[in-house]
Scaffold this motif. Structure first.
Motif, PDB file in Angstrom:
ATOM      1  N   LEU A  70     -31.432  60.591  24.376  1.00  0.00           N
ATOM      2  CA  LEU A  70     -29.921  60.630  24.215  1.00  0.00           C
ATOM      3  C   LEU A  70     -29.068  59.884  23.377  1.00  0.00           C
ATOM      4  CD1 LEU A  70     -29.267  63.847  27.092  1.00  0.00           C
ATOM      5  CD2 LEU A  70     -29.672  63.811  24.684  1.00  0.00           C
ATOM      6  N   SER A  71     -29.549  58.684  24.224  1.00  0.00           N
ATOM      7  CA  SER A  71     -28.742  57.098  24.315  1.00  0.00           C
ATOM      8  C   SER A  71     -28.933  56.662  22.511  1.00  0.00           C
ATOM      9  CB  SER A  71     -29.023  56.472  24.149  1.00  0.00           C
ATOM     10  OG  SER A  71     -29.220  57.201  26.551  1.00  0.00           O
ATOM     11  N   ASN A  72     -28.945  57.128  21.887  1.00  0.00           N
ATOM     12  CA  ASN A  72     -30.430  56.216  20.753  1.00  0.00           C
ATOM     13  C   ASN A  72     -29.202  56.183  19.216  1.00  0.00           C
ATOM     14  OD1 ASN A  72     -29.488  58.943  19.571  1.00  0.00           O
ATOM     15  ND2 ASN A  72     -31.856  59.631  18.720  1.00  0.00           N
ATOM     16  N   GLY A  73     -27.545  56.100  19.298  1.00  0.00           N
ATOM     17  CA  GLY A  73     -26.991  56.668  18.342  1.00  0.00           C
ATOM     18  C   GLY A  73     -25.935  54.746  18.958  1.00  0.00           C
ATOM     19  N   MET A  74     -25.124  55.115  17.616  1.00  0.00           N
ATOM     20  CA  MET A  74     -24.091  53.370  18.239  1.00  0.00           C
ATOM     21  C   MET A  74     -23.354  53.516  19.088  1.00  0.00           C
ATOM     22  SD  MET A  74     -23.980  51.727  15.250  1.00  0.00           S
ATOM     23  CE  MET A  74     -22.089  51.633  14.308  1.00  0.00           C
ATOM     24  N   PHE A  75     -22.426  55.338  19.280  1.00  0.00           N
ATOM     25  CA  PHE A  75     -21.360  55.119  20.010  1.00  0.00           C
ATOM     26  C   PHE A  75     -22.022  55.689  21.895  1.00  0.00           C
ATOM     27  CE2 PHE A  75     -20.013  55.026  15.912  1.00  0.00           C
ATOM     28  CZ  PHE A  75     -19.854  53.246  16.123  1.00  0.00           C
ATOM     29  N   ASN A  76     -23.110  55.906  21.781  1.00  0.00           N
ATOM     30  CA  ASN A  76     -23.336  56.670  23.279  1.00  0.00           C
ATOM     31  C   ASN A  76     -24.316  55.607  23.508  1.00  0.00           C
ATOM     32  OD1 ASN A  76     -26.187  56.757  21.873  1.00  0.00           O
ATOM     33  ND2 ASN A  76     -25.140  58.833  21.111  1.00  0.00           N
ATOM     34  N   ARG A  77     -24.808  54.957  23.763  1.00  0.00           N
ATOM     35  CA  ARG A  77     -25.762  54.211  24.729  1.00  0.00           C
ATOM     36  C   ARG A  77     -26.017  54.137  26.641  1.00  0.00           C
ATOM     37  NH1 ARG A  77     -29.765  52.471  20.922  1.00  0.00           N
ATOM     38  NH2 ARG A  77     -30.513  51.304  22.487  1.00  0.00           N
ATOM     39  N   PHE A  78     -24.797  54.569  26.371  1.00  0.00           N
ATOM     40  CA  PHE A  78     -24.552  54.471  27.809  1.00  0.00           C
ATOM     41  C   PHE A  78     -24.777  55.542  28.736  1.00  0.00           C
ATOM     42  CE2 PHE A  78     -20.913  55.634  25.591  1.00  0.00           C
ATOM     43  CZ  PHE A  78     -20.411  57.200  25.720  1.00  0.00           C
ATOM     44  N   ILE A  79     -25.472  56.509  28.016  1.00  0.00           N
ATOM     45  CA  ILE A  79     -25.765  57.219  28.203  1.00  0.00           C
ATOM     46  C   ILE A  79     -27.145  57.613  29.332  1.00  0.00           C
ATOM     47  CG2 ILE A  79     -27.038  59.574  27.834  1.00  0.00           C
ATOM     48  CD1 ILE A  79     -25.421  60.062  25.108  1.00  0.00           C
ATOM     49  N   GLN A  80     -27.875  56.573  29.125  1.00  0.00           N
ATOM     50  CA  GLN A  80     -29.078  56.248  29.758  1.00  0.00           C
ATOM     51  C   GLN A  80     -28.689  55.482  31.224  1.00  0.00           C
ATOM     52  OE1 GLN A  80     -31.728  53.466  27.550  1.00  0.00           O
ATOM     53  NE2 GLN A  80     -29.421  52.715  26.688  1.00  0.00           N
ATOM     54  N   ASP A  81     -27.493  55.401  31.531  1.00  0.00           N
ATOM     55  CA  ASP A  81     -27.071  54.608  32.994  1.00  0.00           C
ATOM     56  C   ASP A  81     -26.018  55.227  33.150  1.00  0.00           C
ATOM     57  OD1 ASP A  81     -27.513  51.849  31.821  1.00  0.00           O
ATOM     58  OD2 ASP A  81     -25.951  51.736  30.959  1.00  0.00           O
ATOM     59  N   SER A  82     -25.676  56.564  32.783  1.00  0.00           N
ATOM     60  CA  SER A  82     -24.846  57.398  33.714  1.00  0.00           C
ATOM     61  C   SER A  82     -26.356  57.788  34.603  1.00  0.00           C
ATOM     62  CB  SER A  82     -25.014  58.618  32.223  1.00  0.00           C
ATOM     63  OG  SER A  82     -25.855  59.530  32.025  1.00  0.00           O
ATOM     64  N   ALA A  83     -25.130  59.039  35.308  1.00  0.00           N
ATOM     65  CA  ALA A  83     -26.383  59.777  36.610  1.00  0.00           C
ATOM     66  C   ALA A  83     -26.174  60.990  35.885  1.00  0.00           C
ATOM     67  CB  ALA A  83     -25.056  59.648  37.928  1.00  0.00           C
ATOM     68  N   ILE A  84     -25.640  61.904  35.825  1.00  0.00           N
ATOM     69  CA  ILE A  84     -25.619  62.864  35.100  1.00  0.00           C
ATOM     70  C   ILE A  84     -25.085  62.899  33.131  1.00  0.00           C
ATOM     71  CG2 ILE A  84     -26.323  64.250  36.468  1.00  0.00           C
ATOM     72  CD1 ILE A  84     -23.616  65.417  35.983  1.00  0.00           C
ATOM     73  N   THR A  85     -25.553  63.416  32.351  1.00  0.00           N
ATOM     74  CA  THR A  85     -24.934  64.393  31.139  1.00  0.00           C
ATOM     75  C   THR A  85     -24.710  65.857  31.298  1.00  0.00           C
ATOM     76  OG1 THR A  85     -25.179  61.466  29.925  1.00  0.00           O
ATOM     77  CG2 THR A  85     -24.654  63.250  28.374  1.00  0.00           C
ATOM     78  N   ILE A  86     -23.932  66.160  30.553  1.00  0.00           N
ATOM     79  CA  ILE A  86     -23.488  67.594  30.591  1.00  0.00           C
ATOM     80  C   ILE A  86     -23.680  67.583  28.751  1.00  0.00           C
ATOM     81  CG2 ILE A  86     -22.845  69.481  30.995  1.00  0.00           C
ATOM     82  CD1 ILE A  86     -22.513  68.629  33.788  1.00  0.00           C
ATOM     83  N   TRP A 112     -13.008  63.463  37.918  1.00  0.00           N
ATOM     84  CA  TRP A 112     -12.349  61.846  37.962  1.00  0.00           C
ATOM     85  C   TRP A 112     -11.561  62.026  39.749  1.00  0.00           C
ATOM     86  CZ3 TRP A 112     -11.844  57.916  35.863  1.00  0.00           C
ATOM     87  CH2 TRP A 112     -11.048  57.182  36.357  1.00  0.00           C
ATOM     88  N   ALA A 113     -11.397  63.371  40.471  1.00  0.00           N
ATOM     89  CA  ALA A 113     -10.948  63.691  41.354  1.00  0.00           C
ATOM     90  C   ALA A 113     -11.265  63.039  42.285  1.00  0.00           C
ATOM     91  CB  ALA A 113     -10.422  65.653  41.338  1.00  0.00           C
ATOM     92  N   LEU A 114     -12.913  62.956  42.331  1.00  0.00           N
ATOM     93  CA  LEU A 114     -14.086  63.266  43.221  1.00  0.00           C
ATOM     94  C   LEU A 114     -14.471  61.598  42.749  1.00  0.00           C
ATOM     95  CD1 LEU A 114     -16.016  66.783  42.520  1.00  0.00           C
ATOM     96  CD2 LEU A 114     -14.772  65.750  44.976  1.00  0.00           C
ATOM     97  N   GLY A 115     -13.796  60.695  41.953  1.00  0.00           N
ATOM     98  CA  GLY A 115     -14.008  59.756  42.304  1.00  0.00           C
ATOM     99  C   GLY A 115     -15.121  59.082  41.153  1.00  0.00           C
ATOM    100  N   ILE A 116     -15.621  60.063  40.554  1.00  0.00           N
ATOM    101  CA  ILE A 116     -16.615  59.705  39.693  1.00  0.00           C
ATOM    102  C   ILE A 116     -15.676  59.379  37.628  1.00  0.00           C
ATOM    103  CG2 ILE A 116     -18.292  61.052  38.476  1.00  0.00           C
ATOM    104  CD1 ILE A 116     -18.967  62.921  41.281  1.00  0.00           C
ATOM    105  N   GLY A 117     -16.730  59.153  36.911  1.00  0.00           N
ATOM    106  CA  GLY A 117     -16.008  58.569  35.858  1.00  0.00           C
ATOM    107  C   GLY A 117     -16.592  59.337  34.838  1.00  0.00           C
ATOM    108  N   SER A 118     -16.085  59.812  33.874  1.00  0.00           N
ATOM    109  CA  SER A 118     -16.874  60.428  32.501  1.00  0.00           C
ATOM    110  C   SER A 118     -16.670  59.862  31.010  1.00  0.00           C
ATOM    111  CB  SER A 118     -16.424  61.914  32.957  1.00  0.00           C
ATOM    112  OG  SER A 118     -15.276  62.418  32.792  1.00  0.00           O
ATOM    113  N   CYS A 119     -17.153  60.180  30.254  1.00  0.00           N
ATOM    114  CA  CYS A 119     -16.908  59.822  28.631  1.00  0.00           C
ATOM    115  C   CYS A 119     -17.562  61.073  28.126  1.00  0.00           C
ATOM    116  CB  CYS A 119     -17.803  58.362  28.108  1.00  0.00           C
ATOM    117  SG  CYS A 119     -16.871  58.120  26.268  1.00  0.00           S
ATOM    118  N   TRP A 120     -16.397  62.000  27.321  1.00  0.00           N
ATOM    119  CA  TRP A 120     -17.237  62.639  26.075  1.00  0.00           C
ATOM    120  C   TRP A 120     -17.483  61.621  24.983  1.00  0.00           C
ATOM    121  CZ3 TRP A 120     -15.823  68.052  24.347  1.00  0.00           C
ATOM    122  CH2 TRP A 120     -15.059  68.300  25.632  1.00  0.00           C
ATOM    123  N   ILE A 121     -18.688  62.986  24.439  1.00  0.00           N
ATOM    124  CA  ILE A 121     -19.559  61.827  23.640  1.00  0.00           C
ATOM    125  C   ILE A 121     -19.570  63.044  21.826  1.00  0.00           C
ATOM    126  CG2 ILE A 121     -22.033  60.696  22.884  1.00  0.00           C
ATOM    127  CD1 ILE A 121     -22.033  60.531  25.782  1.00  0.00           C
ATOM    128  N   GLY A 122     -18.941  62.633  21.031  1.00  0.00           N
ATOM    129  CA  GLY A 122     -19.647  63.295  19.864  1.00  0.00           C
ATOM    130  C   GLY A 122     -20.885  62.571  18.778  1.00  0.00           C
TER     131      GLY A 122
END
Ligand SMILES: Cc1cc2nc3c(=O)[nH]c(=O)nc-3n(C[C@H](O)[C@H](O)[C@H](O)COP(=O)(O)O)c2cc1C
Length: 165
Positions: A59-75, A106-116
């Motif tokens: 899933l991390s094969n775009g210009m602006f989504n490379r960080f997916i591979q380092d995420s704990a989960i991606t939904i 975020w309230a539980l200490g977990i960061g996230s990023c929307w990906i289009g």
């Protein structure tokens, strides 16, 4: 933190610790999504939780989504835009539900990023998503490994008016 402070302090997080999200914490995040409002309560969405590293890498094969591979989960948020009653709201409903998850995380200490930045057809094939479902967005989650600064936001006067446009 009050809920308002949670909302005000949230930032997109793209660097993550190598640390899993415990099941009970993930369940809470998903429950926050489940409790979201939706038009006529149709809940016209399905969420695929990607935990598998090989899939995240694909899933991390775009210009602006490379960080997916380092995420704990991606939904992957899929909307049923063909819902007979409220199909036209399905993308809105799916977005509200995803954002509920973002805020709860975020309230539980977990960061996230929307990906289009994704190729819908490729992901549909990879994850066996039915043709009639629309992928609204991906959202990556993980324990923050960065202190993201506040992005500049437009002035409130530019965004809001009272009683007319
Ligand atoms: C619908 C949507 C799509 C986005 N797509 C991407 C993306 O593909 N890659 C990325 O790095 N950030 C993406 N973002 C994150 C935005 O860049 C970020 O929300 C914006 O810069 C504001 O920063 P903040 O979330 O820290 O307030 C997306 C955000 C939204 C809402």
């Amino acid at each position: 933190m009050s809920l308002v402070d949670v909302v005000l302090s949230r930032r997109s997080i793209r660097r993550y610790e190598k640390r899993e999200i415990p099941k009970d914490v993930l369940d809470k995040i998903l429950e926050a999504g489940r409790q979201a409002p939706s038009a006529a309560n149709r809940q016209p969405y399905h969420f695929i939780v990607i935990t598998d590293y090989e899939i995240k890498k694909k899933l991390s094969n775009g210009m602006f989504n490379r960080f997916i591979q380092d995420s704990a989960i991606t939904i992957v948020g899929c909307a049923n835009t063909h819902d007979i009653l409220t199909g036209k709201w399905a993308v809105v409903d799916t977005s509200i539900s995803l954002q509920n998850m973002v805020i709860a995380a975020w309230a539980l200490g977990i960061g996230s990023c929307w990906i289009g930045d994704f190729k819908e057809d490729d992901i549909k094939q990879l994850l066996k998503i039915p043709d009639k479902r629309k992928i609204v967005a991906l959202v990556s989650f993980g324990y923050p490994a960065e202190q993201s600064h506040q992005r500049k936001k437009k002035a409130i006067e530019e965004l809001v008016s009272y009683n007319k446009f």
